[in-house]
Design an enzyme around this catalytic site. Structure first.
Site, mmCIF file in Angstrom:
data_model
loop_
_atom_site.group_PDB
_atom_site.id
_atom_site.type_symbol
_atom_site.label_atom_id
_atom_site.label_comp_id
_atom_site.label_asym_id
_atom_site.label_seq_id
_atom_site.Cartn_x
_atom_site.Cartn_y
_atom_site.Cartn_z
ATOM 1 C CG ASP A 310 -1.725 1.222 1.374
ATOM 2 O OD1 ASP A 310 -2.345 1.628 0.382
ATOM 3 O OD2 ASP A 310 -1.743 1.808 2.473
ATOM 4 C CG ASP A 502 -1.566 2.361 7.147
ATOM 5 O OD1 ASP A 502 -2.049 2.357 5.991
ATOM 6 O OD2 ASP A 502 -1.412 3.397 7.814
#
Length: 647
Positions: A310, A502
């Site tokens: 990500d 996250d």
């Protein structure tokens, strides 16, 4: 309590079998062989009865284990009058189980140490004094006193000027870290300096350390695919054992040779090596701040060939950092930042809070704002030291002071400042790449991960600019959570995939990957729950040591199995040809068992080379972070503060 009873039973059986073996040997030396045989047989029976009950329980649960071979060897030895061999096998088996418990206990020691550090009480400020309260009574907003040597009980922010925290139990970092006022402190860290105040941001149940405890307890109950594979191998091993034993008996007419084959075949290498090595690997990974939720994910980590990252909060810091300050008046950059931060103290906007944190990180003395008025999402006006100040998005400040604000690059945020109706300067902020990201990716490629991708919901131009020069194999931008899942599934068709994220939007992709890794120090609870691995420190460079430990632990487990079973097969062949008596075979197998367990425990000494660079970079008391290293919410992509609020 069940674990304690089990360990007690293993100790008792070992004591009975050892006592019986020793007493029988004494009687044999004293010239009473019949009495010696009786004592040996009596010593074997409790071990054999316990083993048979375990086998029946396993079969009732649909599990087929290698304990059957041990039961056959003891039963055959008793049946054909080889009582001494049966007694040696009983000692060997009970001793192997005892040694397995000891070895796994040794391997779990660091995890148990982690659990034992959970504090029970905390000192809370209340009504002008201090009171000791239980952890479950602490609520967000409480101000706590953390004395020297205390373990931080809940997640919070440093409320004193600074704090010196030892994170070694959480992250493996050997040296304490000096944190400035306003910095985030993880529960579970130890105060290595003077007493300081902490403002709680989470209650005990939702704090970092409580989550770690839950994950550790789950990891301790896990079973790896390799362990289940060993169980499946047991059927083939049993078939080979019986074939050699029956062939030796049938070709020679001597049943004792069959007994010797069965005794040598007691398959402790398969039973012991895999769980001991993998649990040791879990312990070592936790030491370096990589909490793996079980032996299964640890084994899966060893097979990863594709990495998907990500962007915001993972590959980048996820928080706006100051990349430049432009002055349009006779005023220096620090003064522009000080005035902007002084007024922004009155705003809860994420960018405003980031400006305040950056000013505090520089050690600037902030003034108290007066006559404050805020236009939500756009900016703030007020008095600072008698001067009329306006701070916010370029459009907002330009409307009040005249002129045009600068146009930042894609992915930047411009915070403008006006003093007494005149444009004074601009603060340029951006979400920067994590320090050491390029080196980390190079290390991972060197470890045998040839394909590294970026998956982000951000715009393609922002993703391209931030990751320029990283040499990623592909960049997938503007993805929804569902599209991230589809990307993981598509990559999985070619190779095992690790996904690192996250945020809440990363949780589905983390769950879909072979191994999902969550940035647990600051990431969303949903991503930590969905992930197989949680990084206890907010640093991406911990992935490489985790993968290295996983691969070496799995390699050690395979070495133990291959060597142990190989030696056992050679011993069976020697016994089948009459070169080993049952007693000699039992003693040989005991030597093999001890060697296998000692080799598996080598996993406790794994020192990943990929962690050495980070250790060399550590300092005892690092200076406060530079102005760019600020704390706040995720960086919005549009140029102005107002646009950021609307996005």
């Amino acid at each position: 309590m069940q674990l304690t009873r089990t360990e007690g039973l293993k100790t008792l059986l070992l004591g009975v079998s050892l006592t019986g073996l020793g007493l029988g040997l004494a009687l044999h030396v004293a010239g009473q062989p019949q009495a010696a045989g009786t004592v040996w047989a009596l010593a074997v029976l409790p071990v054999l009865a316990t083993l048979l009950l375990q086998i029946l329980r396993s079969l009732a649960q649909g599990e087929f284990g290698l304990d059957i071979v041990a039961a056959l060897s003891m039963s055959a030895a008793l049946l054909f009058g080889e009582h001494l061999a049966a007694a040696v096998v009983a000692v060997m088996y009970s001793g192997g189980n005892f040694l397995e418990s000891f070895a796994e206990g040794r391997a779990r020691r660091e995890m148990r140490d982690l659990l034992s550090r959970v504090p029970r009480m905390a000192a809370r400020y209340r009504n002008g004094g201090l009171e000791d309260v239980a952890l479950d009574r602490i609520t967000p907003g409480d101000r706590l006193l953390i004395r020297q040597g205390d373990v931080v009980p809940v997640d919070g922010r440093i409320a004193s000027a600074s704090a010196l925290l030892d994170n070694s139990a959480l992250t493996g970092e050997a040296l304490p870290l000096r944190l400035p006022q306003g910095a985030e402190a993880m529960s579970g860290a130890t105060n290595a300096g003077e007493a300081f105040d902490l403002e709680a941001t989470n209650d005990a149940g939702s704090s970092t350390y409580a989550g770690i405890v839950r994950l550790v307890e789950a990891a301790q109950r896990s079973k790896a695919p390799m362990s289940r594979l060993a169980d499946r191998w047991s059927l083939g091993f049993l078939a080979v054992t019986l074939a050699i034993a029956l062939a030796a008996w049938g070709l020679t007419g001597d049943p004792i040779r069959a007994v010797a084959v069965l005794v040598v075949a007691t398959p402790c290498p398969l039973i012991l090596a895999v769980p001991v090595a993998l649990v040791a690997g879990l312990s070592r990974a936790a030491h370096f701040g990589v909490l793996v939720k079980g032996a299964g994910p640890l084994e899966a980590m060893a097979r990863i060939r594709t990495l998907i990252l990500d962007k915001t909060g993972t590959l980048t810091d996820g928080r706006p950092q100051i990349v430049g300050i432009e002055s349009r008046a006779d005023i220096d950059a620090d003064e522009i930042l000080r005035l902007a931060a002084s007024l922004d103290q009155a705003s809860k906007h994420p960018v405003a809070q980031a400006v305040v944190a950056a000013a505090k990180a520089r050690g600037l003395a902030l003034a108290l704002p007066e006559d404050v008025a805020e236009r939500p999402g756009e900016g703030v006006t007020g008095l600072i030291g008698g001067r009329r100040i306006a701070v916010g998005g370029s459009g907002f400040v330009a409307d009040l002071a005249g002129g045009d604000g600068p146009q930042g690059q894609t992915g930047q945020v411009i915070v403008s400042l006006a003093i007494d109706g005149r444009m004074a300067g601009h603060i340029v902020m951006a979400d920067a790449l994590r320090e050491g990201a390029a080196e980390m990716l190079e290390t991972l490629r060197a470890q045998g991960i040839p394909r590294i991708l970026l998956a982000t919901g951000d715009r393609a131009d922002v993703a391209q600019r931030v990751t320029q020069g990283l040499g990623l194999d592909a960049i997938h931008a503007e993805l929804s959570p569902g599209e991230k899942v589809r990307l993981v599934v598509a990559e999985h068709a070619s190779a095992p995939v690790m996904m690192v994220g996250d945020g809440v939007n990363d949780a589905p992709a983390l769950a879909a990957a072979d191994v999902g890794v969550a940035m647990g120090a600051r990431g969303a609870a949903a991503s930590a729950e969905a992930a197989d691995v949680v990084l206890l420190v907010d640093r991406l460079d911990r992935i490489a040591p985790g993968i290295e430990i996983a691969r070496r632990a799995r390699s050690i487990a395979l070495q133990s199995v291959i060597v142990g079973i190989g030696l056992s097969v050679l011993g069976m062949l020697a016994a089948g040809f009459g070169y080993l008596t049952p007693v000699q075979g039992a003693l040989l197998q005991e030597v093999i068992d001890v060697a296998v367990i000692l080799n598996a425990l080598r996993a406790l000494r794994i020192a990943p080379q990929s962690a050495q660079g980070a250790k060399r970079a550590a300092v005892r008391e690092p200076a406060p972070p530079p102005p760019g290293n600020v704390h706040g919410a995720d960086l919005p992509a549009p140029h102005s503060r107002g646009a950021a609020d609307r996005s």
